[in-house]
Design an enzyme around this catalytic site. Sequence first.
Site, PDB file in Angstrom:
ATOM      1  N   GLY A   9     -23.355 -10.784  -9.721  1.00  0.00           N
ATOM      2  CA  GLY A   9     -24.742 -10.346  -9.579  1.00  0.00           C
ATOM      3  C   GLY A   9     -25.694 -11.190 -10.400  1.00  0.00           C
ATOM      4  O   GLY A   9     -26.842 -11.417 -10.022  1.00  0.00           O
ATOM      5  N   ASN A  10     -25.209 -11.700 -11.549  1.00  0.00           N
ATOM      6  CA  ASN A  10     -26.066 -12.525 -12.393  1.00  0.00           C
ATOM      7  C   ASN A  10     -26.289 -13.912 -11.819  1.00  0.00           C
ATOM      8  O   ASN A  10     -27.196 -14.631 -12.249  1.00  0.00           O
ATOM      9  CB  ASN A  10     -25.464 -12.633 -13.799  1.00  0.00           C
ATOM     10  CG  ASN A  10     -25.639 -11.343 -14.580  1.00  0.00           C
ATOM     11  OD1 ASN A  10     -26.664 -10.692 -14.494  1.00  0.00           O
ATOM     12  ND2 ASN A  10     -24.622 -10.950 -15.332  1.00  0.00           N
ATOM     13  N   LYS A 128     -19.918  -0.355 -17.350  1.00  0.00           N
ATOM     14  CA  LYS A 128     -20.483  -1.290 -16.382  1.00  0.00           C
ATOM     15  C   LYS A 128     -21.961  -1.537 -16.647  1.00  0.00           C
ATOM     16  O   LYS A 128     -22.778  -0.612 -16.640  1.00  0.00           O
ATOM     17  CB  LYS A 128     -20.299  -0.740 -14.963  1.00  0.00           C
ATOM     18  CG  LYS A 128     -20.863  -1.644 -13.872  1.00  0.00           C
ATOM     19  CD  LYS A 128     -20.116  -2.962 -13.810  1.00  0.00           C
ATOM     20  CE  LYS A 128     -20.617  -3.820 -12.656  1.00  0.00           C
ATOM     21  NZ  LYS A 128     -19.961  -5.142 -12.642  1.00  0.00           N
ATOM     22  N   LYS A 213     -17.178  -5.210  -8.981  1.00  0.00           N
ATOM     23  CA  LYS A 213     -17.087  -5.943  -7.730  1.00  0.00           C
ATOM     24  C   LYS A 213     -15.875  -6.861  -7.679  1.00  0.00           C
ATOM     25  O   LYS A 213     -15.338  -7.146  -6.599  1.00  0.00           O
ATOM     26  CB  LYS A 213     -18.376  -6.723  -7.466  1.00  0.00           C
ATOM     27  CG  LYS A 213     -18.627  -7.940  -8.329  1.00  0.00           C
ATOM     28  CD  LYS A 213     -18.240  -9.241  -7.637  1.00  0.00           C
ATOM     29  CE  LYS A 213     -18.551 -10.472  -8.452  1.00  0.00           C
ATOM     30  NZ  LYS A 213     -18.325 -10.469  -9.854  1.00  0.00           N
ATOM     31  N   LYS A 271     -12.927  -9.920 -14.537  1.00  0.00           N
ATOM     32  CA  LYS A 271     -12.654 -11.058 -13.652  1.00  0.00           C
ATOM     33  C   LYS A 271     -11.203 -11.501 -13.788  1.00  0.00           C
ATOM     34  O   LYS A 271     -10.508 -11.743 -12.796  1.00  0.00           O
ATOM     35  CB  LYS A 271     -13.609 -12.210 -13.970  1.00  0.00           C
ATOM     36  CG  LYS A 271     -15.073 -11.898 -13.706  1.00  0.00           C
ATOM     37  CD  LYS A 271     -15.983 -13.023 -14.165  1.00  0.00           C
ATOM     38  CE  LYS A 271     -17.426 -12.755 -13.800  1.00  0.00           C
ATOM     39  NZ  LYS A 271     -17.952 -11.507 -14.343  1.00  0.00           N
TER      40      LYS A 271
END
Length: 316
Positions: A9-10, A128, A213, A271
């Site tokens: 998102g970043n 989150k 995500k 991640k």
Amino acid sequence: MRVVVALGGNALQRRGEAMTADNQRANVKIAAKQLAAVTRLGHNLVMCHGNGPQVGLLGLQNDAYARLVDSTVTPYPLDVLGAQTEGMIGYMIEQELGNELPFEVPIATILTQTEVDPKDPAFANPTKFVGPVYTKEEGDKLMADRGWIVKADGDYYRRVVPSPKPKRIFEMRPIRWLIEKGVVVVAAGGGGIPTMYDDTGKTLVGVEAVIDKDLTSALLAREIDADYFVIATDVASVFVGWGTPDAKAIKMAHPDEMDKLGFAAGSMGPKVDAACEFARLTGKRAVIGALEDIEKIVKGEAGTIITTEVNGIVWY
């Protein structure tokens, strides 16, 4: 080769950057140029994306309306805001990626519902990050005024909400159908719309949460039998000792070795966990690297490759 790319998102809304539609579109345009290269290489692309900054902004806008315009209007919950961001970001990705690819290449966004466990421990420990960044003073004020939980995110502070693990993606059948027809699919945006079954076990309802995500992307990659799972972020590879003079970049590693290193839950940890899970369960490669290196990453020439094909760690 079937490639799943999870875009942070970043990467769509840069840290400290004004959260305008123009800025987001400019970032999507940059991402689209890179992602188009995957399709041009002849691969079947499935794309996922984060939504932390975007869902946080919508939350602020909802809250502001309720406070300043009409106090009888209850702010929309996070599941509804998540659905809104899937449509908004998916629209921009479809348009900008379509501008990069031949007209004949079909692109489609699927609003994706993801099931979570109501007993997931994440509901008792929000981690989150969502929304824009704040100074410590601003964060403290938001905690006092709105009852939010705010935690450090690098040099800034951001709101945190529960992030339960994904159990199931409900739209898997239409996603597979589109892939089989050669469609570039955008799915599981923001980890998917968080949902769970109520106490009866029969009725699906929305949940006040944001699913990671990367974990949902890894689940999606397994479900569609992807050949390659890529997590595109803002660093060239995974580092040990990041930000110190002794920092070392990892070129290739076994999932078990990555588990031993211990990465921060608020940054690289999810991640690495998602990449390790995919590699361990499928025997295929997962890669973490920079969006601008996406073409090299898919060729196996950049990023940190996590695979069961090696023992130990290979350093750059």
